[in-house]
Write an enzyme that holds these catalytic residues in place. Sequence first.
Site, PDB file in Angstrom:
ATOM      1  N   GLY A 189       0.788  -1.229   0.000  1.00 44.45           N
ATOM      2  CA  GLY A 189       0.000   0.000   0.000  1.00 44.45           C
ATOM      3  C   GLY A 189       0.818   1.276   0.000  1.00 44.45           C
ATOM      4  CD  GLU A 192      -1.954   6.156  -4.534  1.00 46.64           C
ATOM      5  OE1 GLU A 192      -2.914   5.427  -4.891  1.00 46.64           O
ATOM      6  OE2 GLU A 192      -1.965   6.834  -3.492  1.00 46.64           O
ATOM      7  CE  LYS A 207       5.261  15.462  -0.770  1.00 47.48           C
ATOM      8  NZ  LYS A 207       5.513  14.068  -0.338  1.00 47.48           N
TER       9      LYS A 207
END
Length: 434
Positions: A189, A192, A207
């Site tokens: 997980g 994606e 970012k």
Amino acid sequence: MMRTRPLKVALLGCGVVGSEVARIMTTHADDLTQRIGAPVELAGVAVRRPSKVREGIDPALITTDATALLKRGDIDIAIEVIGGIEPARALITTAFENGISVVSANKALLAQDGAALHAAAEQHGLDLYYEAAVAGAIPLVRPMRESLAGDKINRVMGIVNGTTNFILDKMDSTGAGYQEALDEATALGYAEADPTADVEGYDAAAKAAILAGIAFHTRVRLDDVYREGMTEVSAADFASAKRMGCTIKLLAILERAADGESVTARVHPAMIPLSHPLSSVREAYNAVFVEAEAAGRLMFYGPGAGGAPTASAVLGDLVAVARNKLAESTGPGESAYTQLPVSPMGDVVTRYHISLDVADKPGVLAQVATTFAEHGVSIDTVRQQGRPDGVGKEASLVVVTHRAPDAALSGTVEALRKLDTVHGVASIMRVEGE
């Protein structure tokens, strides 16, 4: 004195992060009241799929009309955790137009349109806070724009994407190839179904643009950030890195030029020495290394993603903005007074680790060395190893350069590709953090 009338909050988006924000607001309501000086009340939750069961959230709060929620006249603060550019941009603008301060976790929007959003917030005398947009739960944005506001930041280097760090860490620790490590990250997980934004560096670049703007008090957009992904990093690259006493990380690197007249912003995989603090950042953790003139070297470390960690950062901003509301004041806005230009990647001074497949015969090393010299690049070390290729003989030649402008290094590589004795450039990796 404690104010009894609650501050009303509109939650825009209720996915993994939004649902955690709602849960914390509910379970920690009394503590938040004491910390703020007034109750905060979840007054509405805007979603796309109203039929979905959302445990712990009163169904009466659910709406699909986010614009109407913001315009109804009693909302004090909006929390935007939708992500993407639209409708998030339009909703944040609507919030400002209706006297509502905003807490956002939207790195993509802030990297692209941060200047316009800051201007709108200032025009209406409102707050725009976004700690959760960079490095999840790690307190980073506020320390950089408040705690270090009196200092001069010269360099920021960090791991700001947990998915890529997990993949590279697995390649380093287990010897796995890229695809094998990506498959594990997906199964757990961390990645994606479509990992492009992470592994190609788009997430980290957004970012980086936000951090560069804060660090250098200048406007840096996403398009200003040089970006390379990590999909070509191989097990052989890690083997070479280990021989150098290094590992490989996908880094965001932001630098002020030595003369102070420009800045650079870049994201790419790089070898860093095992002695550097960033080399020991494991799994899906993030870490950012800040170098300031007076404070020296500071490192911020922690979980960089996930529902609960990101919600923690959102709630921290909520408390700060709510306190400002009660005090009828605002926190720090955009600081872009330096207006420094962002230099291209070619101006960056760095080192290269270059792996070449060359003909295994006399004179090849001299020819390669001459090519480096012709482009003004000095060689630090060379390692050559012969190996049979099934027909004739081929050698692997690894060259590590001294520091030089990236444009000169890139030009050298292009010239090497044209040599008859160079059969291929197996890999190119920058060396940082020394």
